[in-house]
Design a protein around this motif. Structure first.
Motif, PDB file in Angstrom:
ATOM      1  N   TRP A 110      31.242  64.455   8.345  1.00 13.83           N
ATOM      2  CA  TRP A 110      30.035  63.755   8.793  1.00 13.83           C
ATOM      3  C   TRP A 110      28.844  64.105   7.909  1.00 13.83           C
ATOM      4  CZ3 TRP A 110      25.842  66.658  10.501  1.00 13.83           C
ATOM      5  CH2 TRP A 110      24.741  65.920  10.950  1.00 13.83           C
ATOM      6  N   GLU A 146      17.118  58.955  18.206  1.00 14.60           N
ATOM      7  CA  GLU A 146      18.059  58.601  17.139  1.00 14.60           C
ATOM      8  C   GLU A 146      18.451  59.832  16.320  1.00 14.60           C
ATOM      9  OE1 GLU A 146      19.584  55.831  16.586  1.00 14.60           O
ATOM     10  OE2 GLU A 146      18.614  54.780  18.241  1.00 14.60           O
ATOM     11  N   SER A 149      21.001  61.648  18.419  1.00 16.32           N
ATOM     12  CA  SER A 149      22.278  60.938  18.377  1.00 16.32           C
ATOM     13  C   SER A 149      22.972  61.093  17.026  1.00 16.32           C
ATOM     14  CB  SER A 149      22.052  59.455  18.672  1.00 16.32           C
ATOM     15  OG  SER A 149      21.283  58.842  17.636  1.00 16.32           O
ATOM     16  N   LEU A 150      22.193  61.241  15.958  1.00 17.95           N
ATOM     17  CA  LEU A 150      22.783  61.453  14.639  1.00 17.95           C
ATOM     18  C   LEU A 150      23.460  62.809  14.552  1.00 17.95           C
ATOM     19  CD1 LEU A 150      23.147  60.587  11.656  1.00 17.95           C
ATOM     20  CD2 LEU A 150      20.919  61.636  11.202  1.00 17.95           C
ATOM     21  N   ARG A 153      26.884  63.343  16.571  1.00 20.56           N
ATOM     22  CA  ARG A 153      28.095  62.635  16.158  1.00 20.56           C
ATOM     23  C   ARG A 153      29.272  63.557  15.847  1.00 20.56           C
ATOM     24  NH1 ARG A 153      25.933  57.754  12.154  1.00 20.56           N
ATOM     25  NH2 ARG A 153      25.160  56.378  13.809  1.00 20.56           N
ATOM     26  N   PRO A 154      29.098  64.605  15.040  1.00 23.01           N
ATOM     27  CA  PRO A 154      30.264  65.466  14.776  1.00 23.01           C
ATOM     28  C   PRO A 154      30.757  66.179  16.021  1.00 23.01           C
ATOM     29  CG  PRO A 154      28.255  66.454  13.904  1.00 23.01           C
ATOM     30  CD  PRO A 154      27.911  65.052  14.303  1.00 23.01           C
ATOM     31  N   ALA A 156      30.675  64.926  19.038  1.00 25.02           N
ATOM     32  CA  ALA A 156      31.436  63.925  19.781  1.00 25.02           C
ATOM     33  C   ALA A 156      32.817  63.707  19.167  1.00 25.02           C
ATOM     34  CB  ALA A 156      30.666  62.608  19.827  1.00 25.02           C
ATOM     35  N   LEU A 157      32.903  63.732  17.835  1.00 25.23           N
ATOM     36  CA  LEU A 157      34.203  63.582  17.170  1.00 25.23           C
ATOM     37  C   LEU A 157      35.157  64.708  17.567  1.00 25.23           C
ATOM     38  CD1 LEU A 157      33.350  62.497  13.506  1.00 25.23           C
ATOM     39  CD2 LEU A 157      34.577  61.174  15.215  1.00 25.23           C
ATOM     40  N   ARG A 160      35.974  64.745  21.518  1.00 22.40           N
ATOM     41  CA  ARG A 160      36.836  63.640  21.933  1.00 22.40           C
ATOM     42  C   ARG A 160      38.296  63.951  21.619  1.00 22.40           C
ATOM     43  NH1 ARG A 160      34.675  60.212  19.138  1.00 22.40           N
ATOM     44  NH2 ARG A 160      33.369  59.120  20.646  1.00 22.40           N
ATOM     45  N   LEU A 218      35.916  56.255  13.183  1.00 25.20           N
ATOM     46  CA  LEU A 218      34.506  56.581  13.370  1.00 25.20           C
ATOM     47  C   LEU A 218      33.895  57.155  12.099  1.00 25.20           C
ATOM     48  CD1 LEU A 218      34.526  58.074  16.977  1.00 25.20           C
ATOM     49  CD2 LEU A 218      33.689  55.848  16.239  1.00 25.20           C
ATOM     50  N   TYR A 222      30.688  55.676  10.054  1.00 25.87           N
ATOM     51  CA  TYR A 222      29.549  56.455   9.588  1.00 25.87           C
ATOM     52  C   TYR A 222      29.340  56.262   8.086  1.00 25.87           C
ATOM     53  CZ  TYR A 222      30.195  58.811  14.077  1.00 25.87           C
ATOM     54  OH  TYR A 222      30.344  59.091  15.410  1.00 25.87           O
ATOM     55  N   GLU A 225      27.546  52.954   7.191  1.00 25.36           N
ATOM     56  CA  GLU A 225      26.090  52.942   7.332  1.00 25.36           C
ATOM     57  C   GLU A 225      25.383  53.555   6.133  1.00 25.36           C
ATOM     58  OE1 GLU A 225      25.159  54.974  10.882  1.00 25.36           O
ATOM     59  OE2 GLU A 225      26.044  53.480  12.225  1.00 25.36           O
TER      60      GLU A 225
END
Length: 227
Positions: A110, A146, A149-150, A153-154, A156-157, A160, A218, A222, A225
């Motif tokens: 990420w 934001e 949330s950025l 991300r790792p 959440a990866l 999950r 995912l 990323y 973007e």
């Protein structure tokens, strides 16, 4: 010594040395090595077909700048796929049930996407922190949201992948223990429980494949973007 259901997620240790690295490197030896011949065996042909289809589907929304990551994404997919599926076999250890290992994979990859975005297109990368048309009073709040949330991300990866595999393994162990205990008391119920366990095992195999694909997908989003 009393064992709990969570002891199956403890890293195996032999003579005081953790065998996690061995569990992570052994699946690579099970994959067939591609040959330089025009026609290989069926296993190599199936592996090449799967990698081609997966890479083509994964890189379809990316522009040419993101295609440089094709080898990394394909290798990561095969790595996670073999670890997840081999972890369902008896007397094996699943390294991807460890949050530290999953975060060790998620955070650097990420962070690499963020660095690439800041290097190649810093204006667009920073523009993701503030949607177009935002009212002026909401700008500081949205930038903070934001940004959070950025950076989440790792996490959440990793969470999950860990949570899905851990929940599946625990459920399989609970149902298998129940079927073993009921075998002598209520054979009919034990047979029904064993049938449910078989269906659950098939579902867990599907979860192992899907979670490996979602992890890589995912990461590719990323990357999309930032290229």
């Amino acid at each position: 010594m009393t064992l709990s259901f969570f002891d199956q997620f403890m890293p195996p240790i032999f003579m005081g040395m953790p065998l996690t690295i061995l569990a992570m490197t052994l699946p690579w030896a099970l994959l067939p090595t591609p040959s330089h011949r025009w026609v290989g065996n069926r296993l190599i042909a199936l592996q090449n077909w799967f990698l081609n289809r997966f890479t083509r589907q994964l890189l379809l929304p990316l522009n040419s700048g993101g295609h440089k990551w094709a080898l990394l994404f394909a290798s990561l997919m095969m790595f996670l796929l073999t670890l997840n599926i081999l972890g369902l076999l008896p007397y094996t250890f699943t390294p991807t049930t460890q949050l530290s290992i999953n975060l060790g994979l998620a955070v650097p990859l990420w962070f690499a996407t963020v660095i690439i975005g800041m290097r190649n297109q810093p204006t667009i990368a920073l523009g993701h922190l503030l949607p177009i048309g935002t009212p002026a009073p909401l700008i500081p709040i949205l930038i903070i949201i934001e940004t959070i949330s950025l950076f989440i991300r790792p996490l959440a990866l990793g969470v999950r992948l860990t949570a899905n595999l851990t929940a599946g393994h625990l459920l399989i162990q609970l149902i298998s223990s129940g079927a073993f205990i009921l075998a002598s008391l209520m054979p009919a119920v034990a047979i029904t429980t064993a049938a449910i366990l078989f269906l659950l095992t098939l579902l867990e195999v599907a979860v192992a494949v899907i979670q490996a694909y979602v992890f890589v997908l995912l990461l590719s989003l990323y990357m999309q973007e930032n290229v």
